[in-house]
Structure formats: C-alpha cells, structure tokens
Design an enzyme around this catalytic site. Structure first.
Site, short mmCIF file in Angstrom:
data_model
loop_
_atom_site.label_atom_id
_atom_site.label_comp_id
_atom_site.label_asym_id
_atom_site.label_seq_id
_atom_site.Cartn_x
_atom_site.Cartn_y
_atom_site.Cartn_z
N ASP A 41 0.86 -1.19 0.00
CA ASP A 41 0.00 0.00 0.00
C ASP A 41 0.90 1.25 0.00
O ASP A 41 2.12 1.17 0.12
CB ASP A 41 -0.94 -0.03 1.21
N GLU A 97 -10.28 7.51 4.99
CA GLU A 97 -9.21 6.87 5.77
C GLU A 97 -9.17 7.40 7.21
O GLU A 97 -10.21 7.69 7.80
CB GLU A 97 -7.88 7.01 5.03
C1 BGC Z 1 -5.22 3.15 0.63
C2 BGC Z 1 -5.55 2.06 -0.35
C3 BGC Z 1 -5.61 2.61 -1.75
C4 BGC Z 1 -4.29 3.27 -2.06
C5 BGC Z 1 -4.20 3.81 -3.47
C6 BGC Z 1 -4.04 3.97 0.20
O1 BGC Z 1 -3.93 5.13 0.98
O2 BGC Z 1 -4.97 2.59 1.90
O3 BGC Z 1 -6.78 1.47 0.00
O4 BGC Z 1 -5.90 1.58 -2.65
O5 BGC Z 1 -4.10 4.35 -1.15
O6 BGC Z 1 -4.96 4.93 -3.65
#
Ligand code: BGC
Length: 634
Positions: free
Chosen positions: A323, A519
């Site tokens: 990630d 988030e």
């Molecule tokens: C998130 C992921 C996401 C990725 C790409 C990260 O901050 O945790 O779920 O797919 O960003 O955007």
C-alpha cells in the site's frame, strides 16, 4: 607518508575526493536507464496470443535484463511522473491514480487520453511490455466525473445479495475498461470491529463468511469467468484490518487507522483468512497488503503472513502489492524497507513519490545478494502472468467508441436497485413506512436531503469527497422523493426545517448524516449526528405529525438516546448517485429487504465488538448484525 599527503588539508581532501568519485560512478551506474539492447522480433513467442501463457512468460523473462525486471515491480503514482518518456526509459511496469489523482479535464475522454499517453510510452520500450494502470474504483469508477456511483461497500453488504454485487462489479469494470484501466483496488475484505474507524464503510461487513461470499462475487464480476481477466481485482487490505486497537495508530493524525491488530492463531484461521480463501478460490488477480501491524510486525514485512499464509497455505498465485508508502514508512532507510518487504513476498511496490530511488535501491539489493534473483523472477512471473491473463498485450489501448458505457442508463438502473436493496429499516412504529405516494403534505429537511456529494461520500472524484450538489448524473434523495410522489402531494423542503407556514404536515422526513471523510481522517471517538442535524430533527418534529429519520452515514451512529423520539428510522449508508433508489423504498415501489451487515452499538463503550457479537463492556448492542425490518411492496 608520501610528500603530497603531508599537508593537512590534502590529507582530508584527497581521500574525500576519491570516495566521492567512487560513489558518483556507482550512483551513475546504478541510475542508468535500461541498456539499449536489441528489440525482439514481432514474432517472438511472448508477443503471440497463440502461444500459451506459460510459454509467453518464460520467453519474455529470458529476454529481460535485471533493470527491466525491476521496472515491472514498480507501481508509480501518476503525479510523480514528470517526463512521460521515463515510463519507457525506466521500463516502469505499473502506475496508479492515488488519492483521487485525475487528468485535466476530469472527463471520460480525459482519462482515456491520459492513460493512453502513459501506455504509448510503455509500448515504445524495447520489449513493449504494456503498462498496468490501477485505480480505486471502490464504488463505481468513482474518480471519473460522470461515472455511475454505486453504494459504498457497506451498503452492498446490507443487501447480502451476491448476484447483485457481481453485477455492480461487472458494470464498474465495464466503465473502467472503456478508459483503458484494467486494474482496480477492490474488493475490500476488511472486517470493521470498531466503527470509530474512518474506513468502516469501505468494507462489506464484519462477518468473515459474508465478506468472503460477497468478495468472491465481486471478483467474478470484475474479472469475468475462466482464466482470463477483464479487469484485475485486488483484495485488500491483507490482513486483520478493521480489528486494530483504538489509540494504536502509527500516524499522529489518526487514532485507529494504520494501527496495531492483536494477533492470535485462532483469529487468523477463523476470522481473517477465510474471506481471502474465498477470493483466492475465485481467482483474484492481486492482493494489497495493509498499512497495519500484526502484533508488532508491519504487515508489509511479515513473511509468515504473505509468503506463508497467503501464497503458501491459501495457494495464491497472483501478485502481491504494497500500500501507499508502506514499505518505507517503518524502516530506517528505504533500502532496508525494500529488502524486508520484497523478501517477505511483496511483488510490486506502490511508490507514491520517487521511482528512481526505488530502481537504484533494488538494483543494489540484487547485486549485493540482499534480495535473491529467484525472488525477483518469481515476482515478475506473477506480474507478467496477470498482464497476459488480462489480455494487455492484445488490447493495451481503449478506444473513444467505448466511452458511452460510462454512466449509462443500464448502470444507473443497477445502482438504483442496489440502493433500494441496501436500505435497512431499524424502526417502524405503527407501520409508518412505506408511505403512500398519494399523501397530502410532506416536509423534508436535513443536511443530506439535497446533497448528492454527501450521499456519495469520499472516494468520489476527490479522495475525501465533496459535500454538496455538484455531481453530474446523480439524483439527490430530495429529488428522488419529489419524483416518487403524486402530482397532488405537497412537498416542502427546508434544509434546517424552518418552515414558514403554520400548517402541520402529515409526515416529516429528516435526511441527515455524516460529511464525507476518507481513511484515518474519519477516525472519530464518538460517531454521532451533528448538533445542526439534531436541531433540524427537533424542529421538523414540532411541525409534523410523525417523523422519519433517514441516516446517510458510513457507519452506525450513536443514537440510542434519540431513537425514542422518532417514529421510523432508516439507515441508507452512502448510497451514491441514485437518490431515487431511496425514494423507491420509502414509497413502497420496492420492499425494505436490507439487513445490518455489522452490529449497531448503543455506545462507544461497547467497542470493539467481537465476531460473535460480544461487546467490550458486556452490554447489549442497540441492534445486532442481521437486524432489519422487512416490508412488502405497496
Ligand atoms: C489506501 C488504499 C488505496 C491506495 C491507493 C491507500 O492510501 O490505503 O486502500 O488503494 O491508497 O490509492
């Protein structure tokens, strides 16, 4: 001592100069873009769709230099690429739009052109390996202005309808393919045990079996059946995400996101692995490792979890990605982070900011033997297999003619159906719902009533969403209600329920809820309705005989001390662009069939809640998982 080292400054300067020279030569060597070797012929076995995938992979791998292999392991954020030719010169294998990064203008053709220009650069490289472009199409192709915005996953979890989830995923994949994007970071298999977490709505449910069933359906819809893949699905975030401890976040801005999951062998086997087993069996193409730690070890460095459980025990044969910045976040140097994560089993590294440093460090790590060549070959084989399975070599570029599928009426109809099936009726005194579309007088109020942005939540065009009515092709819940009632029904609307006429209405509907958040920014010690919303509900009650509250929220809110004042309560989750889907159920065109995908706590003292519904303080939840009053169509 030789004469020229006798002066003090020379004794310092000369060795320093020699060291710097050696370093500069080393760095220049390590940073050199891929060597100019000969291009393989057009009839090389890897270029021929008539060759088997195994033959294509081995033929291509045998032709690749170390640099070209490492390039395939890089997943580069589009905003960090300042020179599009870098994709060819550094042999970059994959790119993404992270945090809502989009083209200018943000239109379907804008996306097609942007991805196309990156792709053309990749195709011009020596081997012409197509680029894999990924996006967070987590509730539709939702970065794209004009795309169909389906309900967020938590709403799909409430439908418990695998066939519907498969159709939603297929429609999303069709909109992605039209823009030349063949890779999505969905489905989400997180299991939210603590709804204070700001990513609760990204998950289907906290129930491992249901998450596995719906996740597998989502994979089938996205990828299609058989061994080829229309769009590659990504199951995320492996592993134990949703069960982090409150207050354990490693990010000073957050409380629980990116925190610590307590490990236990029983929980691993009975709760966290089963959803992944289901999607691996359904052939999921990739898996993203989470930003959490598993009892002290960062998930991206956990060889037992990645190579042992996922690739070994579950037999996952796709590729593993890290990630956002995860491999570097918790290491002293980037080199060390890369060595730990690649050796743990990460095949492709999400690099939000700098790919040149990655290529250099990786080359060094292989040359020193810190990362074995065999690990690189394994990672690249997995990535190439997915590229061949997705038919990238045969259809690297999409065409303008397919774009009409984006936001098509068929897709909006699927979204509307999904919304209507996702609504959960939690209270219905004297069978107030469904309402008659022929009723006399209705009052509507609330911050989420006329607010397509709020009902769509975050990950809608912008990463953190936009509050307000700005989305194209969407219908607010207010508009949906106006469309549903008869021409003789009076519908009055005021956001704050400040109605001027003294005449009481038969029914008031307060549509209230959470502002968009993404988030850890949505971590909230006490998720509840804002003061403005509570005051609006009170005002509405004072001017209507009966009051229905419709919640637009990414998670259960703390309403135990309020619910007695309301005649009916509906949880609408984050329904997306189709406000009409909400109206369909309120007025009985469709029945209420949704069931809570996770328990609804009475207070935050009950958190976390275990998989079998036990609260932390031992008291009873407000509504258990599975609760939902069902009604008939009118
Ligand atoms: C998130 C992921 C996401 C990725 C790409 C990260 O901050 O945790 O779920 O797919 O960003 O955007």
């Amino acid at each position: 001592m030789p004469i020229y080292f006798q002066t003090r400054w020379l004794r310092v300067i000369v060795p320093t100069f020699v060291v710097l020279l050696v370093l500069a030569i080393g760095i220049a060597y390590l940073r050199t873009p891929q060597a100019t070797l000969e291009k393989p012929p057009q009839d090389a076995p890897y270029r021929l769709s008539s060759s088997s995938i195994d033959v294509r992979i081995e033929d291509l791998l045998a032709r690749m230099t170390l640099d070209e292999k490492i390039g395939q392991m890089a997943l580069v954020e589009k905003n960090s690429v300042h020179d599009v030719d870098d994709i060819a010169s550094y042999g970059i294998g994959a790119m993404l739009s992270g945090m809502g990064a989009k083209p200018e203008p943000n239109t379907p053709s804008g996306w097609l052109n942007m991805v196309g220009s990156f792709q053309r650069s990749a195709l011009s490289s020596r081997l012409g390996i197509p680029l894999l472009y990924g996006a967070d199409a987590i509730h539709g192709h939702s970065n794209v202005f004009g795309a169909t915005m389906f309900p967020h996953m938590i709403g799909l979890g409430a439908t418990r309808d695998a066939d519907l989830v498969e159709r939603v995923a297929r429609a999303t994949a069709e909109e992605m393919e039209a823009t030349g994007i063949y890779w999505t970071y969905s489905p989400n298999l997180d299991l939210p045990r603590d709804i204070r977490w700001g990513r609760t709505y990204e998950a289907f449910t906290d129930d491992p079996t249901l998450a596995g069933e719906l996740g597998a359906a989502y994979v089938r819809g996205t990828q299609g059946s058989g061994s080829s893949m229309n769009v590659i699905a990504t199951a995320k975030h492996y592993l134990g995400i949703g069960a982090m401890q409150w207050g354990s976040s490693s990010n000073k801005n957050f409380k629980i996101d990116q925190g610590r999951t307590p490990s236990s062998t029983a929980a691993l086997q009975e709760e966290y692995l089963p959803p992944y087993r289901a999607v691996v069996d359904a052939g999921v193409g990739s898996v993203m490792i989470g930003l959490n730690s598993w009892d002290g070890t960062w998930a991206s460095y956990d060889k037992n979890l990645i190579t042992g459980s996922l690739k070994g025990d579950l037999g996952f044969s796709g590729f593993v990605i890290s990630d956002w910045y995860a491999v570097y976040e918790h290491s002293f140097t980037q080199y060390e982070g890369l060595v730990k994560s690649i050796n743990a089993g990460v095949d492709m590294v999400m690099l939000p900011f700098d790919y040149k440093g990655f290529l250099m460090n990786m080359r060094l790590a292989v040359k020193t033997g810190d990362i074995p060549q065999a690990r690189i070959d394994d990672a690249v084989r997995r990535i190439l297999r997915a590229k061949f399975q997705a038919g990238l070599f045969e259809r690297p570029l999409a065409s303008e003619s397919e774009l009409s599928v984006i936001g098509s009426s068929e897709h909006h109809a699927i979204a509307r159906e999904a919304v209507s099936k996702s609504l959960v009726l939690l209270k219905n005194d004297q069978d107030l719902l469904p309402l008659s579309p022929k009723m006399n007088h209705l009052r509507i109020a609330g911050s989420a009533a006329d607010n397509v942005g709020r009902q769509s939540g975050a990950w809608t065009v912008e990463w953190r969403g936009i509050d307000g009515n700005w989305l194209e092709g969407g219908t607010s819940i207010l508009q949906g209600i106006k469309n549903a009632v008869s021409s003789s029904t009076t519908v009055e609307y005021d956001r704050e329920a400040k109605f001027v006429s003294a005449k009481r209405a038969n029914v008031g509907i307060a549509i209230v809820g959470e502002k968009p958040y993404a988030e850890g920014w949505g971590d909230d010690a006490n998720p509840s309705l804002a003061k403005e919303d509570l005051e609006t509900i009170d005002r509405l009650r004072a001017s209507c005989d009966r009051v229905i509250v419709v919640l637009v929220s990414g998670r259960p809110l703390m309403i135990a001390d309020k619910i007695n004042d309301w005649d009916a309560l509906v949880e609408a989750w984050l329904p997306g662009s189709e406000g009409e889907g909400v109206a369909d159920v309120l007025f009985g065109k469709q029945p209420f069939v949704g069931k809570l995908p996770l328990p609804w706590p009475a207070s935050v003292k009950q958190l976390p809640i275990s998989v079998d519904g036990k609260t932390k303080d031992g008291t009873k939840v407000l509504f258990p998982r599975g609760f939902g009053i069902h009604t008939e169509k009118r």
